[in-house]
Design an enzyme around this catalytic site. Structure first.
Site, short mmCIF file in Angstrom:
data_model
loop_
_atom_site.label_atom_id
_atom_site.label_comp_id
_atom_site.label_asym_id
_atom_site.label_seq_id
_atom_site.Cartn_x
_atom_site.Cartn_y
_atom_site.Cartn_z
N GLU A 34 -2.34 -7.48 2.07
CA GLU A 34 -1.54 -6.57 1.24
C GLU A 34 -0.75 -7.27 0.13
O GLU A 34 0.47 -7.13 0.03
CB GLU A 34 -0.61 -5.74 2.13
CG GLU A 34 -1.35 -4.92 3.18
CD GLU A 34 -0.44 -4.21 4.15
OE1 GLU A 34 0.80 -4.26 3.97
OE2 GLU A 34 -0.95 -3.59 5.10
N GLU A 53 -9.12 -1.15 9.66
CA GLU A 53 -8.05 -0.46 10.39
C GLU A 53 -8.26 1.06 10.34
O GLU A 53 -7.34 1.82 10.09
CB GLU A 53 -6.67 -0.85 9.81
CG GLU A 53 -6.43 -2.35 9.80
CD GLU A 53 -5.06 -2.74 9.24
OE1 GLU A 53 -4.15 -1.89 9.23
OE2 GLU A 53 -4.92 -3.91 8.82
#
Length: 371
Positions: free
Chosen positions: A156, A261
């Site tokens: 991220e 995810e």
């Protein structure tokens, strides 16, 4: 209890067990296409819930840890590491012959404040931060050298608009912190695959920024095998078209794709991202299915799962792994994100650890799929 009743109950249990063993799994159905994985927690690895432990071992060909390998849990203080949960996680995957992913080496969240400050609480110099990164990565990756298939090296690093996240890593080292992380990981285990991982990869600006990062890393001589698309999805976003557009861009950039995810929230949401700092006030309107999901809504969710799964199959030449973020609705993080206390139903097993009917449809789809 009469002996006849005991025999009948025993026979039913044995029959159920045999039926379960006879069922195809998504891991079996996707063999030769991509790995099918799940995120696991220490309780599942340690057998606190034997049913969950058995399901993870039987139903999936890959595992990733939810939290125990993130910087804060595994390295809470300088020169102190917590290896217990991570060691057990890796051993669990080896025992069950599953591909093991390390998650994650560098992340602006879930990392100790000590990593970025000196004894007086001031930001460390670029040289000190670089050395702390090197020490952390070489120690963690080195401990599991040869036992981990691949690592989420950086997590991220971008905002949705494609700009670099203004993290402490970026403030002190600039964008080169990503390059250093990949270099250090490769040095620590030259045979391990290396990945960049992010959410909302389907957003065009963010995807373009990730593609540019891939090009820069390759130009610098860094190994990068795949980009992980977290794929935290909602009922209406991202669109199938947006997801496919991101796949095409990444494929053209010469990297493989990981769905890292995956979950699809069935609830309305005030937020489309996965920044764990996001938090909104509870309301009944945002938690409409506490008693039951209307059949029409459930069918829409099923179709959404199947549409996305079909896309993964379509790109199985570059999609190497599909990982669901959590085994069951009972333990999903989305019960508390971005609104605490809700009741969500975003993954493939229900609150009683039973397969949802959509799983059998996915298995049929995978078995029949041919390009």
């Amino acid at each position: 209890m009469k002996i006849e009743h005991i025999i009948a109950v025993t026979a039913l249990v044995l029959l159920t067990s045999l039926q379960t063993k006879a069922q195809k799994t998504l891991a079996e159905a996707t063999k030769g296409k991509f790995l099918f994985g799940v995120a696991v927690n220490p309780q599942q690895v340690n057998g606190v819930n034997p049913v969950e432990t058995e399901l993870i071992a039987k139903e999936f060909s890959a595992i990733v840890p939810e939290n125990c390998m993130k910087p804060q849990p595994i390295h809470p203080e300088e020169n102190r590491y917590n290896w217990d949960d991570a060691d057990k996680f890796v051993a669990f995957g080896e025992k069950n012959k599953q591909a093991v992913t390390g998650h994650c080496l560098m992340w602006h969240s879930q990392i100790g404040r000590w990593f970025f400050v000196d004894a007086e609480g001031k930001d460390v110099s670029p040289e000190v931060l670089k050395e702390r990164m090197h020490q952390h990565i070489s120690t963690v990756v080195g401990r599991y050298k040869g036992r981990i298939k691949g690592w989420d090296v950086v997590n991220e690093a971008f905002e949705d608009n494609g700009t670099y996240r203004n993290s402490k890593f970026y403030q002190i080292l600039g964008k080169d912190f990503i390059k250093y992380a990949f270099q250090f990981a490769h040095e620590a285990d030259p045979d391990a695959e290396l990945y960049y991982n992010d959410y909302n990869v389907e957003t065009p600006a963010k995807c373009d920024a990730i593609v540019e990062l891939v090009k820069e890393l390759k130009a610098a001589g860094c190994r990068i095998d795949a980009v992980g698309s977290q794929a935290h999805m909602h009922m209406n976003s991202p669109t199938l078209e947006a997801a496919e557009a991101s796949f095409k861009k990444l494929k053209d950039a010469g990297v493989h794709i990981l769905i890292t995810e995956w979950d699809i929230s069935i609830l309305p949401s005030p937020y489309d991202g996965a920044n764990i700092a996001a938090n909104f006030k509870y309301s009944k309107e945002m938690d409409p299915y506490r008693e039951a999901i209307p059949d029409s809504i459930q069918q829409k969710w099923n179709k959404r799962m199947l549409d996305m799964f079909g896309l993964f199959l379509k790109y199985d030449d570059v999609v190497d792994r599909v990982t669901v973020w959590g085994l069951s609705d009972n333990t999903t993080w989305l019960n508390n994100f971005p609104i605490r206390g809700r009741k969500d139903y975003p993954v493939l097993f229900d609150r009683n650890n039973q397969r949802k009917p959509v799983v059998d449809e996915m298995i049929k789809m995978a078995k029949k799929y041919k390009k």
